[in-house]
Design a protein around this motif. Structure first.
Motif, short mmCIF file in Angstrom:
data_model
loop_
_atom_site.label_atom_id
_atom_site.label_comp_id
_atom_site.label_asym_id
_atom_site.label_seq_id
_atom_site.Cartn_x
_atom_site.Cartn_y
_atom_site.Cartn_z
N ILE A 20 0.86 -1.16 -0.11
CA ILE A 20 0.02 -0.06 0.05
C ILE A 20 0.84 1.12 -0.06
O ILE A 20 1.59 1.48 0.91
CB ILE A 20 -0.91 -0.23 1.32
N HIS A 21 0.79 2.04 -1.07
CA HIS A 21 1.44 3.22 -1.14
C HIS A 21 0.81 4.36 -0.84
O HIS A 21 1.24 5.63 -0.42
CB HIS A 21 1.88 3.52 -2.66
N LEU A 22 -0.70 4.42 -1.11
CA LEU A 22 -1.58 5.58 -0.83
C LEU A 22 -2.79 5.25 0.01
O LEU A 22 -3.25 4.10 -0.02
CB LEU A 22 -2.10 5.91 -2.06
N ILE A 23 -3.08 6.23 0.91
CA ILE A 23 -4.46 6.28 1.45
C ILE A 23 -5.34 7.38 0.75
O ILE A 23 -4.89 8.47 1.04
CB ILE A 23 -4.35 6.43 2.96
N ILE A 24 -6.36 7.13 0.10
CA ILE A 24 -7.18 8.01 -0.70
C ILE A 24 -8.37 8.32 -0.19
O ILE A 24 -9.03 7.42 0.23
CB ILE A 24 -7.21 7.61 -2.30
N TYR A 75 -4.91 3.84 -9.60
CA TYR A 75 -4.28 3.61 -8.16
C TYR A 75 -4.90 2.51 -7.37
O TYR A 75 -4.21 2.38 -6.09
CB TYR A 75 -4.15 5.30 -7.55
N ASN A 76 -5.79 2.19 -7.88
CA ASN A 76 -6.38 0.91 -6.81
C ASN A 76 -5.58 -0.06 -6.43
O ASN A 76 -5.71 -0.51 -5.24
CB ASN A 76 -7.51 0.43 -7.61
N HIS A 135 -2.45 -0.23 -5.43
CA HIS A 135 -1.79 0.00 -4.28
C HIS A 135 -2.20 1.06 -3.28
O HIS A 135 -1.47 2.02 -2.67
CB HIS A 135 -0.36 0.48 -4.70
N SER A 136 -3.44 1.18 -3.14
CA SER A 136 -4.16 2.09 -2.21
C SER A 136 -5.32 1.57 -1.57
O SER A 136 -5.85 0.47 -1.78
CB SER A 136 -4.60 3.02 -2.96
N ALA A 170 2.75 4.96 3.45
CA ALA A 170 1.62 5.45 2.75
C ALA A 170 1.50 6.90 2.93
O ALA A 170 1.51 7.43 3.90
CB ALA A 170 0.26 4.64 3.06
N ILE A 183 3.57 6.97 -6.41
CA ILE A 183 3.80 5.53 -6.23
C ILE A 183 4.99 5.00 -6.91
O ILE A 183 5.46 5.85 -7.78
CB ILE A 183 2.72 4.59 -6.49
#
Length: 146
Positions: free
Chosen positions: A4-8, A64-65, A67-68, A109, A146
Motif C-alpha cells: 500500500i503506497h496511498l491512503i486516498i 491507483y487502486n 496499491h491504495s 503510505a 507510487i
C-alpha cells in the motif's frame, strides 16, 4: 500481502441533508462494479464501516487502486448540490482515527484526497487531505506518488 503506497480520501458526492447510508453505498457500488469499491465508509454520525477487505483491490481511484486503500465519507455536497466539505465533527474525528490506525499497518503510505491525484479534475473529497493530515505523512523521498 498488497503493498500500500496511498491512503486516498473520497466523499460520496451526496447532499449533506439527504441520508446516504452504508447500505445505499454498497448497493450503488454493487450495481456499478459488482463489489464495493471503497475499503471504508464513514457516515455522518461518525460510524466507520469496513466495506471491503484491505487486501482486496478496490475501485475508487483509476490507475491507483492496486496499491491504495480507499476511504469515503458520506456527503461532499451542500443542500444546494454544490461541492463542499460537509464533514461533521464526528466524521472528522473518525477519519483522523481511522487514518492513524491505517498508518500503523502502512507507515509509508501517503495520504491524499482523490482530487490530489494526477489527472483528476473533480474536487472530491472537497478538502486537501495531504495538508489536513500532514503530521501523519511519511518523509517524501521524491515527488512520485507510487
Amino acid at each position: 500481502m498488497r503493498k500500500i503506497h496511498l491512503i486516498i480520501v473520497h466523499c460520496s458526492a451526496t447532499r449533506c441533508n439527504k441520508p446516504f447510508p452504508v447500505t445505499s453505498l454498497i448497493a450503488c457500488h454493487q450495481e456499478r462494479f459488482g463489489f464495493t469499491g471503497y475499503h471504508y465508509y464513514i457516515t455522518r454520525d461518525g460510524q466507520v464501516y469496513q466495506t471491503r477487505h484491505e487486501q482486496l483491490v478496490g475501485a475508487h481511484a483509476k490507475h491507483y487502486n492496486e496499491h491504495s486503500i480507499g476511504i469515503c465519507y458520506e456527503g461532499g455536497l451542500n443542500e444546494k448540490g454544490e461541492e463542499t466539505d460537509t464533514r461533521t465533527p464526528e466524521q472528522k474525528t473518525s477519519l483522523w482515527h481511522l487514518i492513524r490506525s491505517l498508518k500503523v499497518d502502512y507507515p509509508d503510505a501517503y495520504i491524499l484526497g482523490h482530487c490530489e491525484l494526477p489527472g483528476v479534475t473533480k474536487s472530491c473529497p472537497c478538502f486537501i487531505a495531504s495538508e489536513e493530515y500532514a503530521t501523519l505523512q511519511p518523509p517524501r523521498q521524491n515527488d512520485l506518488l507510487i
